[in-house]
Design an enzyme around this catalytic site. Sequence first.
Site, mmCIF file in Angstrom:
data_model
loop_
_atom_site.group_PDB
_atom_site.id
_atom_site.type_symbol
_atom_site.label_atom_id
_atom_site.label_comp_id
_atom_site.label_asym_id
_atom_site.label_seq_id
_atom_site.Cartn_x
_atom_site.Cartn_y
_atom_site.Cartn_z
ATOM 1 N N ASN A 12 2.600 1.494 4.263
ATOM 2 C CA ASN A 12 2.809 0.234 4.965
ATOM 3 C C ASN A 12 2.484 0.317 6.451
ATOM 4 O OD1 ASN A 12 5.510 -2.047 5.723
ATOM 5 N ND2 ASN A 12 3.518 -2.605 4.951
ATOM 6 N N CYS B 289 0.869 -1.182 0.000
ATOM 7 C CA CYS B 289 0.000 0.000 0.000
ATOM 8 C C CYS B 289 0.906 1.232 0.000
ATOM 9 C CB CYS B 289 -0.977 -0.016 1.174
ATOM 10 S SG CYS B 289 -0.246 0.216 2.812
ATOM 11 N N ASP C 45 -8.162 3.869 1.270
ATOM 12 C CA ASP C 45 -7.224 4.168 2.350
ATOM 13 C C ASP C 45 -8.003 4.680 3.560
ATOM 14 O OD1 ASP C 45 -5.148 4.926 4.000
ATOM 15 O OD2 ASP C 45 -4.122 6.135 2.481
ATOM 16 N N ARG D 162 -3.327 -0.566 5.265
ATOM 17 C CA ARG D 162 -3.909 -1.624 4.436
ATOM 18 C C ARG D 162 -3.006 -2.830 4.242
ATOM 19 N NH1 ARG D 162 -5.508 2.240 -0.444
ATOM 20 N NH2 ARG D 162 -3.670 3.300 0.387
ATOM 21 N N SER D 163 -1.758 -2.612 3.860
ATOM 22 C CA SER D 163 -0.898 -3.775 3.576
ATOM 23 C C SER D 163 -0.569 -4.596 4.822
ATOM 24 C CB SER D 163 0.361 -3.374 2.801
ATOM 25 O OG SER D 163 1.131 -2.425 3.482
#
Length: 164
Positions: free
Chosen positions: A12, A9, A128, A15-16
């Site tokens: 970091n 993403c 996001d 989302r990731s």
Amino acid sequence: MTYRVCFVCTGNICRSPMAESVFRARVAEAGLDELVEADSAGTGGWHEGEGADPRAAAVLQEHGYAAEHTARQFQAAWFARLDLVVALDSGHLRALRRLAPTEQDAAKVRLLRSYDPAVGVDDLDVPDPYYGGADGFVECLEMVEAASTGLLAAVREQVEGRAA
């Protein structure tokens, strides 16, 4: 041979890391943790060395997922060791494909929600949640969980294909 997946993403921290944590749990539940490795990174390095956003960590923990994380920036050299690079939105997809050293590396980049059969081609981004409230993080987790089932099936197919 280990199959390596990296979720990416922006920074970091939201989302990731959420996608990484959920996918690791799915991999463990499937008994594939000896064959599949997951990690995450950001397209930018603004948050390198930081933990996950506290709201992301809280939502993960509330839903029974691990929340330990240290942010880092994705590096083009990583393509050589990765089998799949999973982008969380179309901006990340474009940035990662531009960063890819070869066409084969660019082909490794896929959108996470493309693995959710219930999602239309016009709705593949995971929004996001950073600038919003806690609800955005819950929505993000729901999207990640929904896509992780299909992602696991695709990765399992690749892993089993290697073993054949």
